[in-house]
Write a protein that holds these residues in place. Structure first.
Motif, PDB file in Angstrom:
ATOM      1  N   THR A 528      45.864  43.709  38.365  1.00 23.28           N
ATOM      2  CA  THR A 528      47.035  43.349  39.177  1.00 23.28           C
ATOM      3  C   THR A 528      47.049  44.134  40.478  1.00 23.28           C
ATOM      4  OG1 THR A 528      48.298  42.869  37.164  1.00 23.28           O
ATOM      5  CG2 THR A 528      49.549  43.236  39.184  1.00 23.28           C
ATOM      6  N   LYS A 531      44.356  42.681  42.815  1.00 22.61           N
ATOM      7  CA  LYS A 531      44.690  41.390  43.426  1.00 22.61           C
ATOM      8  C   LYS A 531      45.598  41.560  44.641  1.00 22.61           C
ATOM      9  CE  LYS A 531      44.316  38.717  39.145  1.00 22.61           C
ATOM     10  NZ  LYS A 531      45.047  37.955  38.102  1.00 22.61           N
ATOM     11  N   THR A 544      35.185  41.502  41.029  1.00 23.51           N
ATOM     12  CA  THR A 544      36.508  40.886  40.920  1.00 23.51           C
ATOM     13  C   THR A 544      36.813  40.038  42.137  1.00 23.51           C
ATOM     14  OG1 THR A 544      37.274  42.757  39.594  1.00 23.51           O
ATOM     15  CG2 THR A 544      38.953  41.361  40.576  1.00 23.51           C
ATOM     16  N   LEU A 548      37.599  36.038  42.117  1.00 19.94           N
ATOM     17  CA  LEU A 548      38.819  35.466  42.684  1.00 19.94           C
ATOM     18  C   LEU A 548      38.486  34.384  43.711  1.00 19.94           C
ATOM     19  CD1 LEU A 548      40.965  38.707  43.102  1.00 19.94           C
ATOM     20  CD2 LEU A 548      41.347  36.853  41.476  1.00 19.94           C
ATOM     21  N   VAL A 551      37.726  31.364  41.794  1.00 17.49           N
ATOM     22  CA  VAL A 551      38.965  30.777  41.261  1.00 17.49           C
ATOM     23  C   VAL A 551      39.606  29.866  42.301  1.00 17.49           C
ATOM     24  CG1 VAL A 551      41.308  31.291  40.475  1.00 17.49           C
ATOM     25  CG2 VAL A 551      39.395  32.633  39.613  1.00 17.49           C
ATOM     26  N   ASN A 563      39.148  31.078  36.159  1.00 16.87           N
ATOM     27  CA  ASN A 563      40.603  31.154  36.216  1.00 16.87           C
ATOM     28  C   ASN A 563      41.014  32.592  35.925  1.00 16.87           C
ATOM     29  OD1 ASN A 563      40.822  31.405  33.239  1.00 16.87           O
ATOM     30  ND2 ASN A 563      40.196  29.254  33.268  1.00 16.87           N
ATOM     31  N   ASP A 564      42.296  32.877  36.078  1.00 11.23           N
ATOM     32  CA  ASP A 564      42.784  34.255  35.939  1.00 11.23           C
ATOM     33  C   ASP A 564      42.580  34.797  34.528  1.00 11.23           C
ATOM     34  OD1 ASP A 564      43.528  34.385  38.573  1.00 11.23           O
ATOM     35  OD2 ASP A 564      45.594  33.719  38.214  1.00 11.23           O
ATOM     36  N   GLU A 565      42.766  33.944  33.532  1.00 15.04           N
ATOM     37  CA  GLU A 565      42.588  34.413  32.156  1.00 15.04           C
ATOM     38  C   GLU A 565      41.141  34.811  31.889  1.00 15.04           C
ATOM     39  OE1 GLU A 565      43.261  32.856  27.543  1.00 15.04           O
ATOM     40  OE2 GLU A 565      43.497  31.494  29.237  1.00 15.04           O
ATOM     41  N   ARG A 568      40.153  38.176  33.376  1.00 17.03           N
ATOM     42  CA  ARG A 568      40.538  39.301  32.521  1.00 17.03           C
ATOM     43  C   ARG A 568      39.506  39.537  31.418  1.00 17.03           C
ATOM     44  NH1 ARG A 568      44.574  39.200  27.601  1.00 17.03           N
ATOM     45  NH2 ARG A 568      45.365  41.322  27.568  1.00 17.03           N
TER      46      ARG A 568
END
Length: 761
Positions: A528, A531, A544, A548, A551, A563-565, A568
């Motif tokens: 978080t 981002k 990362t 992104l 994404v 995707n964001d999930e 992670r």
């Protein structure tokens, strides 16, 4: 005689399952209770149509009389009206003949309740009153028995939360707790009552007061005052207030003419109840045995690998030491051969041992064994098994291949195999040497500093960030990672994955893996924060940022795995897998250097002669490889699963079977290595002192699911190890015993705790 062990095993299994549902009964100060049956609890020990008989066996019942204050005016009013309500004239017409007083008593008490709700009385011959009595009697009968108890439990579970009991209208729950016919009759009386309102006069009954509250609550959606609730309140008052009082009066008259009988009926009933439990217990045992046999049917297939006899329900869970599974598999291999089977509860598992069998399974049948088995415990931690973003535990398929290619290419773009990343690792190695030098030759444990240094390398690739060694966030991350690795070992995770229904018990998954839950939360915090500083218009700083960007490109494409999930999950896999393995191997390397000073001297000599050129440092290279072989930090590797029927060493492994590859049996195979259980760097040197590597060296596994971070790990091991050995001489602290070279068996085998002294060269 052969059924006795089976019956005992089934009984043990039932007890274990039942104990998981009785966790709250073990709390301090929880009231005592009779021993429940597995699964059924105390339901067959209680007669719900006459519960007092059942409770009498548990405790003698002391009846207490509750005094309800009644105003003198209301008491006198009841006395004045009593002759009319009780049908005295009708009773006199009986002229001493035998009759049942039940109906007359019900009508009298009903009129008392009606006077409170409607300010009206019914005549004894009024059809409305007779109809209401019949409906109330039917309602009371329907509340008895076993089935209404089950419905109430289910209703409570669905409609109650946070300790609040909710009343749900009959049109939603057809549970017959308030019959529809009774509600309809009450509604008719209330409708008639509403036709004669007089707002000018004071309210004369409960209905008037409630209707006044309804008027005031109009426009307030949170108020409970409504016409529907008035009907429910009136029905509840009739049902609860009438039946109890009239029944008590009936008992009073009965006891006046008969007297109280003895207690023999209680004792006879309880004896009959206990005698009837034996057939139930036998039926439950047979049912569980049949379910267990159904899950074991594939063991009867032709050419299925042999294995130890499983216990019904538990399988081989109690026959395997999951904290030292390599040793358990070593003993089972001596009994059943290189390929044998296990039954973990209802989950079939095949263990593959030895170089030939492991290579056949992972290399020759690489695509057939590239899948991963489901891990239900991770789903309750937020890492969904079927998610496409996982790199280590993802199911084999196109999405996994996409994420693996992305990870490998991104790591290469950020310097893997290039001088740029070597310079970053060398810089971190210099910081590590400075931290060692700050110990001033005193005894200390190197494990924490090694973990922090390796963590910074991974963090630079994922977050473009370096932590200071005294940063609280880094220290917390190290502690959580160590806890999570310990949690992966032992019996509890195996039981929860084999019997996933246990995870439905609230709090079980969190209590079983609290360290992993906390580690995931910390990784989420770092993502978080990252981002918030991401700028798509600037060149990517790390993995990362690249993810992104992908994404953003994949928006509107439902088939994309970006995707964001999944971000992670990719970060979690790379971070946990990349950090712990390398730091643990370095801890083994320093331990073996202080246990083998002659080897350390030869490494010092070679480093002094030529530093940084691996091809010209064969002995140092051999030492690093021997550390990996001897340390054997992941002896059982990560489980695989067959995607189709597969033949290994002549045995047929059915589709969907979990495969555990015993890498320890390969790294310490007596047919390959000269001294498999000793630290011997000459394993990787030929007769002329040149470095050689055997196919039995597979600490990173093999096949399609081989570790994608192998190049990075090799680079880190070589640079950190040579930098430390160039700067320091390591030795056992003076006055301390020589540490052991036996590992601590968890999922990741780390060396036994030790200390060393680092003296600058």
């Amino acid at each position: 005689m052969g059924l006795l062990p089976v019956a005992v095993a089934v009984a043990v299994f039932c007890l274990l399952v039942d104990l998981t549902h009785q966790l709250q009964c073990w709390a301090a100060h929880y009231p005592p209770d009779p021993v429940p049956l597995p699964g059924l609890g105390n339901r067959l020990q209680v007669e719900f149509q006459n519960m007092t008989y059942s409770f009498y066996k548990v405790r003698d019942i002391d009846m207490a009389v509750a005094q309800v204050p009644v105003t003198p005016s209301y008491r006198q009013w009841i006395v004045d009206k009593a002759s009319g309500w009780t049908g005295t004239s009708d009773s006199k017409r009986k002229k001493g003949l035998a009759f049942s007083p039940k109906a007359i008593l019900n009508q009298a008490v009903c009129n008392v309740i009606a006077s409170l709700i409607y300010v009206c009385c019914f005549k004894c011959s009024d059809p409305a009153l007779i109809r209401k009595m019949d409906l109330l009697e039917d309602s009371v009968k329907e509340d008895s028995g076993l089935m209404p108890q089950d419905r109430r439990v289910w209703r409570k579970q669905v409609t109650c939360g946070q300790g609040q009991a909710l009343r749900v209208p009959q049109k939603v729950w057809d549970l017959k707790l308030v019959p529809k016919a009774l509600l309809a009759l009450v509604d008719e009386l209330l409708t008639e009552h509403r036709r004669t309102p007089d707002p000018a006069r004071p309210p004369g009954d409960l209905s008037d007061v409630f209707l006044a509250e309804v008027e005031q609550a109009k426009g307030n959606p949170e108020s409970s005052f409504s016409d529907e609730n008035l009907c429910l309140v009136a029905a509840d008052l009739f049902k609860a207030g009438m039946a109890t009082t009239s029944t008590t009066l009936g008992w009073t008259l009965l006891l006046m003419i008969v007297g109280i009988r003895g207690r023999g009926r209680y004792q006879n009933l309880c004896s009959n109840l206990s005698m009837g439990l034996l057939p139930v217990a036998v039926a439950v045992a047979i049912f569980l045995l049949l379910v267990d046999l159904m899950h074991r049917r594939q063991r009867w297939a032709a050419r299925y690998p042999p294995g130890p006899m499983p216990v019904p329900g538990l399988g081989n869970l109690l026959q395997v030491d999951f904290q030292n599974m390599a040793y358990s598999c070593y003993k089972l291999r001596n009994r059943f051969g290189d390929v044998f089977s296990l039954q973990l509860a209802w989950k079939p598992v095949v263990v593959v041992n030895g170089l030939q069998a492991v290579r056949e399974a992972l290399v020759n049948h690489s695509e057939d064994t590239a899948d991963r088995p489901p891990m239900p415990i991770y789903e309750h931690l937020g890492l969904r098994q079927n998610s496409t973003g996982r790199v280590v535990m993802a199911p084999y398929g196109p999405a996994w291949r996409e994420q693996r290619r992305f990870s490998v290419s991104t790591l290469r773009n950020f310097g893997l195999g290039k001088k740029s990343l070597e310079q970053w690792v060398t810089k971190e190695a210099s910081c590590l040497c400075a931290a060692f030098a700050n110990q001033d030759g005193r005894a200390f444990s190197p494990n924490t500093l090694l973990s922090q240094a390796v963590c910074n390398v991974i963090a630079s690739l994922i977050y473009a960030r370096r932590f200071e060694y005294d940063d609280p966030a880094l220290i917390r991350m190290m502690d959580l990672l160590e806890d999570s690795l310990k949690e992966d070992s032992g019996l509890m995770p195996q039981v929860l994955n084999a019997v996933p229904m246990l995870l439905r018990i609230p709090g079980v998954a969190e209590k079983a893996l609290p360290g992993q839950k906390a580690l995931l939360a910390l990784i989420d915090e770092l993502l978080t924060e990252h981002k918030m500083t991401h700028d798509p218009n600037q060149p990517p700083r790390d993995l990362t940022d690249v993810f992104l960007t992908e994404v953003e490109k994949a928006k509107g494409n439902p088939e994309s795995s970006f995707n964001d999930e999944n971000l992670r999950m990719v970060v979690t896999d790379l971070f946990t897998a990349g950090m712990a393995t390398t730091s643990t191997t370095l801890a083994w390397a320093l331990l073996l250097m202080i246990l083998h000073p002659d080897v350390q001297r030869r490494v010092h000599q070679e480093i002094d002669e030529v530093i940084g050129e691996g091809a010209r440092m064969p002995f140092t290279n051999a030492v690093i490889h021997e550390v990996q072989r001897f340390g054997d930090i992941i002896p059982m590797s990560v489980p695989h699963m067959t995607s189709r029927d597969t033949e290994v060493q002549g045995f047929l492994i059915p589709k969907g079977t979990t495969i555990i590859t015993n890498l320890s049996s390969v790294l310490k195979d007596e047919t390959v290595w000269e001294k498999p259980f000793r630290f011997h760097p000459e394993h990787f040197l030929d007769t002329e002192g040149r470095f050689v590597k055997f196919e039995a060296f597979m600490p990173f596994s093999a096949g399609r699911r081989a570790c994608l971070g192998e190049p990075l790990a090799r680079m880190e091991l070589f640079l950190f190890f040579t930098c430390l050995l160039q700067c320091f001489s390591f030795s056992v602290p003076e006055g301390q015993p020589q540490p052991s070279d036996y590992g601590v068996p968890y999922f990741l085998v780390s060396p036994s705790p030790y200390q060393l002294c680092a003296v600058s060269r």
